[in-house]
Design a protein around this motif. Structure first.
Motif, PDB file in Angstrom:
ATOM      1  N   TYR A  87       0.813  -1.218   0.000  1.00 29.36           N
ATOM      2  CA  TYR A  87       0.000   0.000   0.000  1.00 29.36           C
ATOM      3  C   TYR A  87       0.846   1.267   0.000  1.00 29.36           C
ATOM      4  CZ  TYR A  87      -3.381  -3.537   1.377  1.00 29.36           C
ATOM      5  OH  TYR A  87      -4.160  -4.671   1.419  1.00 29.36           O
ATOM      6  N   THR A  88       2.070   1.187   0.469  1.00 26.69           N
ATOM      7  CA  THR A  88       2.915   2.383   0.521  1.00 26.69           C
ATOM      8  C   THR A  88       3.391   2.826  -0.853  1.00 26.69           C
ATOM      9  OG1 THR A  88       4.955   1.090   0.823  1.00 26.69           O
ATOM     10  CG2 THR A  88       3.754   1.710   2.810  1.00 26.69           C
ATOM     11  N   VAL A  89       3.348   1.914  -1.832  1.00 23.70           N
ATOM     12  CA  VAL A  89       3.863   2.234  -3.174  1.00 23.70           C
ATOM     13  C   VAL A  89       2.777   2.194  -4.243  1.00 23.70           C
ATOM     14  CG1 VAL A  89       6.187   1.430  -2.638  1.00 23.70           C
ATOM     15  CG2 VAL A  89       4.504  -0.198  -3.509  1.00 23.70           C
ATOM     16  N   ASP A  90       1.526   2.047  -3.833  1.00 20.43           N
ATOM     17  CA  ASP A  90       0.427   1.941  -4.795  1.00 20.43           C
ATOM     18  C   ASP A  90      -0.059   3.342  -5.175  1.00 20.43           C
ATOM     19  OD1 ASP A  90      -1.810   1.424  -6.288  1.00 20.43           O
ATOM     20  OD2 ASP A  90      -2.672  -0.053  -4.918  1.00 20.43           O
ATOM     21  N   ALA A  91       0.368   3.814  -6.346  1.00 26.25           N
ATOM     22  CA  ALA A  91       0.020   5.168  -6.792  1.00 26.25           C
ATOM     23  C   ALA A  91      -1.469   5.316  -7.097  1.00 26.25           C
ATOM     24  CB  ALA A  91       0.847   5.539  -8.015  1.00 26.25           C
ATOM     25  N   THR A  92      -2.177   4.210  -7.308  1.00 29.81           N
ATOM     26  CA  THR A  92      -3.604   4.284  -7.637  1.00 29.81           C
ATOM     27  C   THR A  92      -4.469   4.353  -6.387  1.00 29.81           C
ATOM     28  OG1 THR A  92      -3.911   1.864  -7.652  1.00 29.81           O
ATOM     29  CG2 THR A  92      -3.177   2.897  -9.699  1.00 29.81           C
ATOM     30  N   LEU A  93      -3.855   4.137  -5.245  1.00 28.44           N
ATOM     31  CA  LEU A  93      -4.603   4.096  -3.992  1.00 28.44           C
ATOM     32  C   LEU A  93      -4.909   5.510  -3.513  1.00 28.44           C
ATOM     33  CD1 LEU A  93      -5.558   1.749  -2.168  1.00 28.44           C
ATOM     34  CD2 LEU A  93      -3.489   2.116  -0.796  1.00 28.44           C
ATOM     35  N   ASP A  94      -6.059   5.679  -2.895  1.00 28.48           N
ATOM     36  CA  ASP A  94      -6.411   6.972  -2.318  1.00 28.48           C
ATOM     37  C   ASP A  94      -5.358   7.364  -1.277  1.00 28.48           C
ATOM     38  OD1 ASP A  94      -7.725   8.922  -0.434  1.00 28.48           O
ATOM     39  OD2 ASP A  94      -9.380   8.647  -1.835  1.00 28.48           O
ATOM     40  N   ALA A  95      -5.012   8.646  -1.257  1.00 30.06           N
ATOM     41  CA  ALA A  95      -3.955   9.125  -0.361  1.00 30.06           C
ATOM     42  C   ALA A  95      -4.253   8.836   1.102  1.00 30.06           C
ATOM     43  CB  ALA A  95      -3.738  10.627  -0.562  1.00 30.06           C
ATOM     44  N   ILE A  96      -5.510   8.801   1.466  1.00 29.56           N
ATOM     45  CA  ILE A  96      -5.857   8.561   2.868  1.00 29.56           C
ATOM     46  C   ILE A  96      -5.408   7.180   3.322  1.00 29.56           C
ATOM     47  CG2 ILE A  96      -8.175   7.589   2.545  1.00 29.56           C
ATOM     48  CD1 ILE A  96      -9.050   9.461   4.872  1.00 29.56           C
ATOM     49  N   TYR A  97      -5.362   6.221   2.379  1.00 34.30           N
ATOM     50  CA  TYR A  97      -4.871   4.882   2.699  1.00 34.30           C
ATOM     51  C   TYR A  97      -3.358   4.773   2.499  1.00 34.30           C
ATOM     52  CZ  TYR A  97      -9.805   3.464   2.481  1.00 34.30           C
ATOM     53  OH  TYR A  97     -11.149   3.346   2.685  1.00 34.30           O
ATOM     54  N   ARG A  98      -2.884   5.272   1.366  1.00 31.74           N
ATOM     55  CA  ARG A  98      -1.459   5.149   1.054  1.00 31.74           C
ATOM     56  C   ARG A  98      -0.608   5.883   2.087  1.00 31.74           C
ATOM     57  NH1 ARG A  98      -1.763   7.163  -3.484  1.00 31.74           N
ATOM     58  NH2 ARG A  98      -1.027   9.255  -2.992  1.00 31.74           N
ATOM     59  N   ASP A  99      -1.002   7.123   2.408  1.00 34.29           N
ATOM     60  CA  ASP A  99      -0.227   7.903   3.372  1.00 34.29           C
ATOM     61  C   ASP A  99      -0.276   7.273   4.762  1.00 34.29           C
ATOM     62  OD1 ASP A  99       0.073   9.520   1.197  1.00 34.29           O
ATOM     63  OD2 ASP A  99      -0.675  11.341   2.150  1.00 34.29           O
ATOM     64  N   LEU A 100      -1.427   6.699   5.111  1.00 33.34           N
ATOM     65  CA  LEU A 100      -1.536   6.036   6.414  1.00 33.34           C
ATOM     66  C   LEU A 100      -0.614   4.825   6.472  1.00 33.34           C
ATOM     67  CD1 LEU A 100      -2.808   5.806   9.181  1.00 33.34           C
ATOM     68  CD2 LEU A 100      -4.716   4.551   8.152  1.00 33.34           C
ATOM     69  N   ALA A 101      -0.522   4.101   5.363  1.00 33.04           N
ATOM     70  CA  ALA A 101       0.376   2.942   5.313  1.00 33.04           C
ATOM     71  C   ALA A 101       1.830   3.384   5.503  1.00 33.04           C
ATOM     72  CB  ALA A 101       0.209   2.207   3.987  1.00 33.04           C
ATOM     73  N   VAL A 102       2.213   4.501   4.876  1.00 34.63           N
ATOM     74  CA  VAL A 102       3.569   5.026   5.042  1.00 34.63           C
ATOM     75  C   VAL A 102       3.805   5.441   6.495  1.00 34.63           C
ATOM     76  CG1 VAL A 102       5.157   6.893   4.395  1.00 34.63           C
ATOM     77  CG2 VAL A 102       3.749   5.788   2.645  1.00 34.63           C
ATOM     78  N   LEU A 103       2.844   6.151   7.064  1.00 38.55           N
ATOM     79  CA  LEU A 103       2.968   6.624   8.444  1.00 38.55           C
ATOM     80  C   LEU A 103       3.104   5.448   9.411  1.00 38.55           C
ATOM     81  CD1 LEU A 103       2.902   9.057  10.399  1.00 38.55           C
ATOM     82  CD2 LEU A 103       0.412   8.786  10.492  1.00 38.55           C
ATOM     83  N   LYS A 104       2.236   4.442   9.254  1.00 39.83           N
ATOM     84  CA  LYS A 104       2.285   3.281  10.131  1.00 39.83           C
ATOM     85  C   LYS A 104       3.600   2.513   9.959  1.00 39.83           C
ATOM     86  CE  LYS A 104      -1.214   0.601  10.873  1.00 39.83           C
ATOM     87  NZ  LYS A 104      -1.393   0.763  12.343  1.00 39.83           N
ATOM     88  N   THR A 105       4.086   2.437   8.735  1.00 41.13           N
ATOM     89  CA  THR A 105       5.350   1.734   8.485  1.00 41.13           C
ATOM     90  C   THR A 105       6.494   2.393   9.234  1.00 41.13           C
ATOM     91  OG1 THR A 105       4.659   0.943   6.300  1.00 41.13           O
ATOM     92  CG2 THR A 105       7.018   1.082   6.708  1.00 41.13           C
ATOM     93  N   THR A 106       6.582   3.713   9.179  1.00 43.63           N
ATOM     94  CA  THR A 106       7.683   4.413   9.847  1.00 43.63           C
ATOM     95  C   THR A 106       7.561   4.332  11.367  1.00 43.63           C
ATOM     96  OG1 THR A 106       6.481   6.530   9.711  1.00 43.63           O
ATOM     97  CG2 THR A 106       8.018   6.007   7.925  1.00 43.63           C
ATOM     98  N   MET A 107       6.334   4.279  11.859  1.00 40.87           N
ATOM     99  CA  MET A 107       6.138   4.188  13.308  1.00 40.87           C
ATOM    100  C   MET A 107       6.418   2.775  13.801  1.00 40.87           C
ATOM    101  SD  MET A 107       2.738   6.602  13.661  1.00 40.87           S
ATOM    102  CE  MET A 107       2.642   6.494  15.453  1.00 40.87           C
ATOM    103  N   ILE A 108       5.862   1.780  13.089  1.00 38.06           N
ATOM    104  CA  ILE A 108       6.076   0.389  13.468  1.00 38.06           C
ATOM    105  C   ILE A 108       7.542   0.000  13.316  1.00 38.06           C
ATOM    106  CG2 ILE A 108       5.654  -1.982  12.670  1.00 38.06           C
ATOM    107  CD1 ILE A 108       2.753  -1.187  12.177  1.00 38.06           C
ATOM    108  N   GLY A 109       8.188   0.494  12.255  1.00 39.38           N
ATOM    109  CA  GLY A 109       9.566   0.132  11.967  1.00 39.38           C
ATOM    110  C   GLY A 109      10.594   1.082  12.529  1.00 39.38           C
ATOM    111  N   ALA A 110      10.216   1.853  13.552  1.00 41.90           N
ATOM    112  CA  ALA A 110      11.140   2.853  14.097  1.00 41.90           C
ATOM    113  C   ALA A 110      12.448   2.249  14.581  1.00 41.90           C
ATOM    114  CB  ALA A 110      10.459   3.601  15.249  1.00 41.90           C
ATOM    115  N   ASP A 111      12.402   1.016  15.059  1.00 44.25           N
ATOM    116  CA  ASP A 111      13.616   0.375  15.569  1.00 44.25           C
ATOM    117  C   ASP A 111      14.431  -0.311  14.473  1.00 44.25           C
ATOM    118  OD1 ASP A 111      12.995   1.148  18.150  1.00 44.25           O
ATOM    119  OD2 ASP A 111      11.870  -0.677  18.587  1.00 44.25           O
ATOM    120  N   GLU A 112      13.835  -0.468  13.304  1.00 46.33           N
ATOM    121  CA  GLU A 112      14.513  -1.189  12.219  1.00 46.33           C
ATOM    122  C   GLU A 112      14.858  -0.312  11.026  1.00 46.33           C
ATOM    123  OE1 GLU A 112      12.667  -4.801  11.046  1.00 46.33           O
ATOM    124  OE2 GLU A 112      12.425  -5.540  13.095  1.00 46.33           O
TER     125      GLU A 112
END
Length: 219
Positions: free
Chosen positions: A118-143
């Motif tokens: 979802y973080t790289v899906d350009a066809t996805l609505d920004a509300i989903y794509r951006d949330l996926a990016v945000l969650k990825t950076t928060m979840i992966g903060a240690d990695e």
């Protein structure tokens, strides 16, 4: 009126009726098709709405069932969500919840992988794509290295983006990790003064400014 005039009127009316019938025979099918189209379109719309509602209900029930299948086992809940067969937009929501469950179970790599499409899906609505990016950076903060997180978050911190302020908060947090305290304080201060920021977000930003040894009242 004379008999001749009456006869002419009758003939004229008959001719007009013949012309009308001829027009109806030639073009009447258009009206029939239009009526059928209107009725059919209305019926199809009702059927589509009913089908969509049924699918939404089924997806909601599937998510609820998966989350309640193992109250104290995040890994089991994540597995249940993955096997629930959820479709459509609800699948995006389900995968984001599943990522949270995987992270809670200690599987950060699996959580990031669940969000990756979802973080790289350009066809996805920004509300989903951006949330996926945000969650990825928060979840992966240690990695994920802080500079890499900043690069990812920069793309969703632009004006008008749905999670702009939350992205800016995470950017400032990553700057703290890099030792760039001045930039972090500047970022937190901008958030605290932003009219679109929630009270909770302003409060967190002011607390971070104080924790970093800066004056929260300075301009």
């Amino acid at each position: 009126m004379s008999n001749t005039d009456s006869f002419i009127d009758e003939v004229t009316e008959e001719v007009q009726r013949d012309k009308l019938y001829a027009v109806l025979r030639k073009y009447g099918w258009i009206g029939i098709v239009a009526v059928v189209g209107i009725v059919g379109g209305a019926a199809y719309n009702e059927w589509s709405k009913s089908k969509a509602e049924a699918a939404a209900q089924a997806n909601g029930d599937a998510i609820t069932a998966a989350l309640t299948s193992a109250d104290d086992d995040a890994a089991a809940r994540a597995e249940a969500l993955g096997a629930a067969g959820i479709t459509g937009a609800a699948r995006i929501v389900s995968d984001m919840v599943r990522a949270g469950e995987l992270h809670a179970a200690g599987d950060t790599t699996g959580a990031i992988a669940a969000l990756a499409p979802y973080t790289v899906d350009a066809t996805l609505d920004a509300i989903y794509r951006d949330l996926a990016v945000l969650k990825t950076t928060m979840i992966g903060a240690d990695e994920i290295a802080p500079e890499d997180r900043i690069a990812q978050l920069a793309g969703i911190a632009s004006p008008g983006a749905p999670y702009r302020l939350l992205a800016e908060e995470q950017i400032a947090t990553a700057q703290v990790e890099l030792g760039d305290v001045e930039a972090a304080v500047s970022g937190f201060r901008a958030i605290s003064q932003d009219v679109e920021a929630t009270e909770a977000l302003r409060r967190r930003s002011l607390q971070m400014i104080v924790a970093l040894g800066a004056d929260p009242t300075a301009e």
